[in-house]
Design an enzyme around this catalytic site. Structure first.
Site, PDB file in Angstrom:
ATOM      1  CG  HIS A  91       4.993   1.174   3.223  1.00 42.06           C
ATOM      2  ND1 HIS A  91       4.507   2.347   2.690  1.00 42.06           N
ATOM      3  CD2 HIS A  91       4.379   1.037   4.427  1.00 42.06           C
ATOM      4  CE1 HIS A  91       3.647   2.896   3.513  1.00 42.06           C
ATOM      5  NE2 HIS A  91       3.541   2.121   4.579  1.00 42.06           N
TER       6      HIS A  91
ATOM      7  CG  HIS B  33      -0.215   0.135   2.541  1.00 38.53           C
ATOM      8  ND1 HIS B  33       0.478  -0.920   3.093  1.00 38.53           N
ATOM      9  CD2 HIS B  33      -0.084   1.173   3.400  1.00 38.53           C
ATOM     10  CE1 HIS B  33       1.004  -0.540   4.243  1.00 38.53           C
ATOM     11  NE2 HIS B  33       0.689   0.738   4.447  1.00 38.53           N
TER      12      HIS B  33
ATOM     13  CG  ASP C   6       1.323   5.146   4.724  1.00 37.74           C
ATOM     14  OD1 ASP C   6       0.909   3.982   4.861  1.00 37.74           O
ATOM     15  OD2 ASP C   6       2.417   5.542   5.176  1.00 37.74           O
TER      16      ASP C   6
ATOM     17  NE  ARG D  43       2.619   6.471  10.233  1.00 35.50           N
ATOM     18  CZ  ARG D  43       1.545   5.792   9.836  1.00 35.50           C
ATOM     19  NH1 ARG D  43       1.684   4.619   9.246  1.00 35.50           N
ATOM     20  NH2 ARG D  43       0.330   6.280  10.032  1.00 35.50           N
TER      21      ARG D  43
END
Length: 278
Positions: free
Chosen positions: A233, A96, A98, A247
């Site tokens: 990723h 995917h 993000d 994150r």
């Protein structure tokens, strides 16, 4: 960058960066890092020390405004820092990009691993410039006239949906890349259902080819910083021990590509039917 060691991570994308103090970045050092990011698409800092929350957020702010994610868990007292904990289901083992279901997806993320298993739990990234450039010329030309609908349905029933070009131009370099992904891309509205499904299946497979991929093995403290505009990723789910990361995500721009050459099909299956069947 004479004091910094930069090493390619693979033939497709990625570079490891050593010798840089991320707690005390300057405008000049970040400008050099940004140039490396645009060139390599993902940067790894395998020897980084654990960042303080303030330093982590300051690192992200060099790129722009930080996202406050609408539903992912946050670090206490720091709403801009998302906590990705495998014990709470944070295992994104589907390729995917993000948050492409938003009109302005994020431009980049910076992830630091706090805890990880002694083996397993790697993350892979794929180069979507190469995914596009390795397609045949007639197919590349056809894709320039198409858009794709990206969607996500929250467990509470809220539906997020956005439409983006199938091929986008990088806002810094102008280089073309595929901009569809297996997790969020629902349909190509200019095509009939069977055509859309077949074409997206081919594009997903092209995006995920091993030739386009690099893989990073984590250890506590390591950091990855990636360009969300031209990568996908995948978090490899081959472990049972706990894996925790922090994150920050930098708010996005609006993906730009060629203007569509065809209208939406009025007799196409509805978006709700696509979501129901997906």
């Amino acid at each position: 960058m004479t004091s910094i060691d930069v090493r390619p991570a693979s033939g497709a994308l990625g570079a490891e960066v050593r010798g840089l103090d991320l707690e005390s970045l300057t405008e000049d050092s970040f400008a050099q890092l940004h140039a490396l990011l645009v060139e390599n698409l993902v940067l790894f800092f395998p020897e980084a020390e654990q960042l303080s929350p303030e330093a982590h957020k300051a690192f992200g702010r060099f790129l722009g405004e930080l996202e406050v994610h609408p539903f992912l868990p946050k670090l206490d007292g720091h709403d801009e820092i998302v906590v990705l904990d495998s014990d709470q289901g944070a295992k994104a083992d589907v390729w995917h990009t993000d948050v492409t279901f938003q009109a302005s997806p994020p431009i980049a993320s910076i992830l630091q691993i706090v805890q990880c298993p002694p083996r397993g739990g790697d993350t892979m990234w794929s180069n979507q410039h190469l995914a596009y450039e390795n397609l045949s010329a007639p197919l590349r030309d056809f894709l320039e006239g198409l858009t794709a609908v990206h969607a996500f349905t929250h467990p509470n029933g809220t539906v997020f949906e956005a439409e983006h070009p199938v091929v986008r131009a990088h806002p810094v370099t102008g280089r073309r890349s595929l901009y569809v992904n297996r997790m969020f891309t629902l349909r190509i509205p200019q095509l009939r259902r069977a055509e859309s499904d077949a074409l997206l299946g081919h594009l997903f497979s092209s995006s995920e080819r091993p030739e386009n991929v690099c893989r990073f093995s984590w250890k506590p403290g390591a950091i990855a910083m990636w360009d969300n505009r031209a990568t996908q990723h995948y978090a490899v789910n081959d472990y049972t021990e706990r894996r925790v990361g922090r994150r920050v995500t930098i708010l996005g721009d609006v993906p730009k590509g060629e203007e569509p050459r065809w209208p939406h099909l009025t007799d196409a299956t509805t978006a709700a039917d696509f979501r129901k069947d997906s």
